[in-house]
Motif scaffolding. Structure first.
Motif, mmCIF file in Angstrom:
data_model
loop_
_atom_site.group_PDB
_atom_site.id
_atom_site.type_symbol
_atom_site.label_atom_id
_atom_site.label_comp_id
_atom_site.label_asym_id
_atom_site.label_seq_id
_atom_site.Cartn_x
_atom_site.Cartn_y
_atom_site.Cartn_z
ATOM 1 N N ILE A 2 -12.180 -0.253 9.463
ATOM 2 C CA ILE A 2 -12.865 0.302 8.141
ATOM 3 C C ILE A 2 -13.353 -1.489 7.996
ATOM 4 N N ALA A 13 -7.176 -2.129 -4.956
ATOM 5 C CA ALA A 13 -7.499 -2.103 -3.666
ATOM 6 C C ALA A 13 -6.977 -2.528 -2.365
ATOM 7 N N THR A 14 -6.242 -3.764 -2.481
ATOM 8 C CA THR A 14 -5.384 -4.513 -1.342
ATOM 9 C C THR A 14 -4.280 -3.521 -0.794
ATOM 10 N N GLN A 15 -3.400 -3.210 -1.764
ATOM 11 C CA GLN A 15 -2.336 -2.436 -1.658
ATOM 12 C C GLN A 15 -2.938 -1.096 -1.359
ATOM 13 N N ARG A 16 -3.901 -0.431 -1.415
ATOM 14 C CA ARG A 16 -4.362 1.237 -0.603
ATOM 15 C C ARG A 16 -4.829 0.761 0.606
ATOM 16 N N LEU A 17 -5.235 -0.317 1.402
ATOM 17 C CA LEU A 17 -6.076 -1.017 2.860
ATOM 18 C C LEU A 17 -5.112 -0.911 3.173
ATOM 19 N N GLU A 19 -1.852 0.747 2.592
ATOM 20 C CA GLU A 19 -0.716 1.425 3.064
ATOM 21 C C GLU A 19 -2.162 2.570 3.979
ATOM 22 N N CYS A 20 -2.872 2.279 3.734
ATOM 23 C CA CYS A 20 -3.923 3.405 4.835
ATOM 24 C C CYS A 20 -3.746 3.890 6.624
ATOM 25 N N GLY A 21 -3.120 2.854 6.581
ATOM 26 C CA GLY A 21 -3.039 3.273 8.077
ATOM 27 C C GLY A 21 -4.336 2.529 9.362
ATOM 28 N N ALA A 22 -5.156 1.860 8.333
ATOM 29 C CA ALA A 22 -5.786 1.681 9.495
ATOM 30 C C ALA A 22 -6.077 0.230 10.531
ATOM 31 N N ILE A 25 -9.743 -3.998 9.426
ATOM 32 C CA ILE A 25 -10.542 -4.212 8.401
ATOM 33 C C ILE A 25 -10.822 -5.211 8.662
#
Length: 102
Positions: A2, A13-17, A19-22, A25
């Motif tokens: 990302i 946003a930080t939590q979603r990033l 947990e997103c598996g990327a 970043i």
């Protein structure tokens, strides 16, 4: 991967990033990123060299547009791989990227 230029990282946003598996970043340092929002897979690239080169180009009546004349491999159109594509003591893009990694 990302990538974004202005990582605001407001909640959540930080939590979603995280947990997103990327795998990675990548953000620029155009906005300050608080230490509590840094993630292990976050790379922050400095825009300092780009801003410095833009100022250099303006004062030498050069081309700011030339800063963006790079192919996808990060090399200038002249193949030198230099910010601005010139050979006047500028840092290679690979050097800027590798030294910006934590």
């Amino acid at each position: 991967m990302i990538a974004a230029t202005h990582g605001i990282l407001s909640d959540p946003a930080t939590q979603r990033l995280a947990e997103c598996g990327a795998g990675e970043i990548v953000l620029t340092n155009t906005l300050s990123i608080p230490p509590e929002r840094l993630l292990p897979n976050l790379t922050v690239l400095s825009i300092g060299p780009l801003v410095a080169q833009a100022i250099h180009e303006v004062f030498k009546d050069g081309s700011v547009t030339s800063l963006f004349d790079h192919d996808m491999d990060g090399e200038g159109l002249d193949g030198a791989g230099l910010v601005g594509g010139g050979a006047d003591g500028l840092e290679p893009l690979d050097s800027i990227i590798s030294t910006a990694r934590p």
